[in-house]
Design a protein around this motif. Structure first.
Motif, short mmCIF file in Angstrom:
data_model
loop_
_atom_site.label_atom_id
_atom_site.label_comp_id
_atom_site.label_asym_id
_atom_site.label_seq_id
_atom_site.Cartn_x
_atom_site.Cartn_y
_atom_site.Cartn_z
N LEU A 76 -68.01 -16.86 -11.33
CA LEU A 76 -67.64 -15.44 -11.33
C LEU A 76 -68.73 -14.59 -10.69
CD1 LEU A 76 -66.01 -14.74 -14.82
CD2 LEU A 76 -65.01 -14.15 -12.62
N GLU A 77 -68.30 -13.64 -9.88
CA GLU A 77 -69.24 -12.67 -9.32
C GLU A 77 -69.02 -11.35 -10.05
OE1 GLU A 77 -69.51 -10.76 -5.09
OE2 GLU A 77 -69.70 -12.94 -4.90
N LEU A 78 -70.12 -10.79 -10.57
CA LEU A 78 -70.03 -9.55 -11.35
C LEU A 78 -70.59 -8.39 -10.55
CD1 LEU A 78 -68.92 -10.42 -14.04
CD2 LEU A 78 -70.67 -12.06 -13.43
N HIS A 79 -69.84 -7.30 -10.54
CA HIS A 79 -70.30 -6.08 -9.87
C HIS A 79 -70.39 -4.97 -10.90
CE1 HIS A 79 -69.67 -7.47 -5.60
NE2 HIS A 79 -69.06 -8.42 -6.29
N PRO A 80 -71.59 -4.73 -11.44
CA PRO A 80 -71.73 -3.62 -12.39
C PRO A 80 -71.71 -2.28 -11.67
CG PRO A 80 -73.85 -4.72 -12.08
CD PRO A 80 -72.86 -5.42 -11.20
N GLN B 139 -70.00 -0.37 -16.34
CA GLN B 139 -68.75 -1.11 -16.47
C GLN B 139 -68.77 -2.16 -15.36
OE1 GLN B 139 -66.28 -0.64 -18.95
NE2 GLN B 139 -67.85 0.62 -19.92
N PHE B 140 -67.72 -3.00 -15.32
CA PHE B 140 -67.79 -4.16 -14.42
C PHE B 140 -66.52 -4.40 -13.62
CE2 PHE B 140 -71.03 -5.13 -17.57
CZ PHE B 140 -72.04 -5.72 -16.83
N VAL B 141 -66.73 -4.93 -12.41
CA VAL B 141 -65.63 -5.53 -11.65
C VAL B 141 -65.94 -7.02 -11.54
CG1 VAL B 141 -64.54 -5.65 -9.39
CG2 VAL B 141 -65.07 -3.42 -10.38
N PHE B 142 -64.93 -7.85 -11.78
CA PHE B 142 -65.06 -9.31 -11.75
C PHE B 142 -64.36 -9.85 -10.49
CE2 PHE B 142 -65.19 -7.87 -16.08
CZ PHE B 142 -66.07 -8.71 -16.75
N HIS B 143 -65.06 -10.72 -9.75
CA HIS B 143 -64.49 -11.37 -8.56
C HIS B 143 -64.56 -12.88 -8.73
CE1 HIS B 143 -64.25 -8.13 -5.47
NE2 HIS B 143 -65.15 -7.55 -6.24
N ILE C 223 -80.11 -6.70 -16.11
CA ILE C 223 -79.41 -6.48 -14.84
C ILE C 223 -79.63 -5.05 -14.36
CG2 ILE C 223 -77.67 -8.23 -15.29
CD1 ILE C 223 -75.72 -5.86 -16.00
N ASP C 224 -79.46 -4.85 -13.07
CA ASP C 224 -79.53 -3.52 -12.48
C ASP C 224 -78.11 -2.98 -12.38
OD1 ASP C 224 -81.04 -1.45 -10.71
OD2 ASP C 224 -79.29 -2.05 -9.52
N SER C 225 -77.94 -1.69 -12.65
CA SER C 225 -76.58 -1.14 -12.74
C SER C 225 -75.85 -1.06 -11.40
CB SER C 225 -76.61 0.23 -13.42
OG SER C 225 -77.43 1.11 -12.70
N HIS C 226 -76.54 -1.36 -10.28
CA HIS C 226 -75.85 -1.35 -8.99
C HIS C 226 -75.86 -2.70 -8.28
CE1 HIS C 226 -76.54 3.04 -9.37
NE2 HIS C 226 -75.46 3.14 -8.63
N THR C 227 -76.51 -3.70 -8.89
CA THR C 227 -76.71 -4.96 -8.16
C THR C 227 -75.78 -6.07 -8.65
OG1 THR C 227 -79.03 -4.35 -7.96
CG2 THR C 227 -78.46 -6.63 -7.44
N PRO C 228 -74.94 -6.61 -7.75
CA PRO C 228 -74.05 -7.71 -8.14
C PRO C 228 -74.85 -8.97 -8.49
CG PRO C 228 -73.35 -6.73 -6.05
CD PRO C 228 -74.69 -6.17 -6.36
N PHE C 229 -74.27 -9.81 -9.34
CA PHE C 229 -74.90 -11.09 -9.67
C PHE C 229 -73.78 -12.08 -9.98
CE2 PHE C 229 -74.42 -8.60 -13.50
CZ PHE C 229 -74.08 -9.49 -14.51
N ALA C 230 -74.13 -13.36 -10.00
CA ALA C 230 -73.11 -14.38 -10.23
C ALA C 230 -73.39 -15.13 -11.52
CB ALA C 230 -73.06 -15.35 -9.06
N VAL C 231 -72.32 -15.50 -12.22
CA VAL C 231 -72.40 -16.40 -13.36
C VAL C 231 -71.40 -17.52 -13.07
CG1 VAL C 231 -72.10 -16.69 -15.84
CG2 VAL C 231 -72.93 -14.50 -14.94
N GLU C 232 -71.93 -18.69 -12.74
CA GLU C 232 -71.07 -19.84 -12.38
C GLU C 232 -70.03 -19.39 -11.35
OE1 GLU C 232 -69.64 -21.42 -16.10
OE2 GLU C 232 -71.67 -21.72 -16.86
N VAL D 195 -77.13 -13.38 -22.54
CA VAL D 195 -76.66 -11.98 -22.59
C VAL D 195 -77.15 -11.26 -21.33
CG1 VAL D 195 -76.89 -9.77 -23.81
CG2 VAL D 195 -76.64 -11.89 -25.12
N TRP D 196 -76.23 -10.56 -20.65
CA TRP D 196 -76.57 -9.73 -19.49
C TRP D 196 -76.46 -8.27 -19.88
CZ3 TRP D 196 -73.94 -14.30 -19.27
CH2 TRP D 196 -74.44 -15.28 -18.40
N ILE D 197 -77.51 -7.49 -19.60
CA ILE D 197 -77.60 -6.14 -20.15
C ILE D 197 -78.54 -5.29 -19.28
CG2 ILE D 197 -79.50 -6.86 -21.70
CD1 ILE D 197 -78.22 -5.09 -23.88
N THR D 198 -78.25 -4.00 -19.15
CA THR D 198 -79.18 -3.15 -18.38
C THR D 198 -80.42 -2.87 -19.21
OG1 THR D 198 -78.31 -1.03 -19.18
CG2 THR D 198 -77.27 -1.93 -17.19
#
Length: 260
Positions: A115-119, A131-135, A104-113, A79-82
């Protein structure tokens, strides 16, 4: 290249969950349904809980976080959560659990396999909501619900998406003339509430939408909105056919949509 696609298990005040898949990586965004219900809704989309890499949480409200931890505990999902959301979601967490929780930090991108997540932070009456942007390296999918207003940062994050899932919670006139108590009307329409159709449309028209292949309206209120009103507002903002706008519903969400 591998495809990227997204679907919804259900969207609205009685429960929310969204799926994003890139190659073999599948993430669930929020889970406001019970274990059996979530499993059943996943199976309608051809998935089992074992297919998921984990769950992202936007904020602690029941319709988004109510099912996250029970489901994660049962199926040993990450689970990823602020920090703020985690602190305020403790009532959902089973007392003795071994859920792998990533703060997670609400401004810091991270990767899961794959997918790159931009909260990104949003104004909502919760404690550190995101909320999130997925790359996936080539494509960009933006999700925005549970925000009272738009902000320059939100618009920056959602610019030039290939697909967008956007809250159209209420029609302001329907809400104000509807059955809700005055205090609830104020909360929903306030700066920390939910986007109405017109505000969502204004946000949309501020974005670069040249790459947009999909637009789906999320979190429609059953009492204070209608699919037709949401479609009208968004189609007008985009200058597209009304039929082109997708609508997520509470019962069945929406089926897989592929981003080319």
């Amino acid at each position: 290249t591998e495809v990227m696609r997204f679907a919804s298990l259900g969207s609205g005040s009685a429960g929310n969950a969204l799926l994003v898949e890139a190659g073999t990586t599948r993430l669930m965004l929020d889970c406001g349904f019970g274990i059996r219900d979530t499993t059943h809704r996943l199976s309608r989309l051809g998935l089992t809980p074992e297919d998921l890499a984990g769950i992202l949480v936007t904020h602690e409200h029941d319709d988004h976080a109510g099912g996250v931890f029970k489901f994660a505990a049962k199926h040993r999902l990450r689970v990823w959560i602020t920090h703020g959301t985690l602190r305020n979601a403790s009532r959902y967490i089973p007392p003795s659990h071994d859920i792998p929780i990533e703060v997670i930090d609400s401004h810091t991108p991270f990767a899961v396999e794959g997918l790159e997540l931009h909260p990104f932070p949003v104004p909502h009456d919760a404690h550190e909501p995101v909320q999130f942007v997925f790359h996936d390296g080539a494509r960009k999918f933006g999700v925005l619900t549970d925000t009272g207003i738009s902000t320059p940062h939100i618009e920056h994050m959602l610019n030039a998406c290939d697909a967008l899932a956007l809250e159209c919670n209420h029609d302001l006139d329907m809400l104000m003339n509807g059955p809700y108590a005055y205090s609830l009307k104020q909360r929903i329409s306030g700066r920390l509430g939910h986007l109405d159709n017109a505000t969502a449309a204004r946000l949309l028209s501020a974005l670069d939408n040249t790459r947009l292949q999909h637009l789906v309206a999320l979190h429609l209120s059953e009492k204070n909105n209608s699919p037709a009103l949401a479609r009208d507002a968004l189609a007008q903002a985009l200058g597209c056919e009304k039929e082109w706008i997708g609508i997520a519903n509470q019962e069945s969400g929406f089926d897989w949509r592929e981003i080319a």
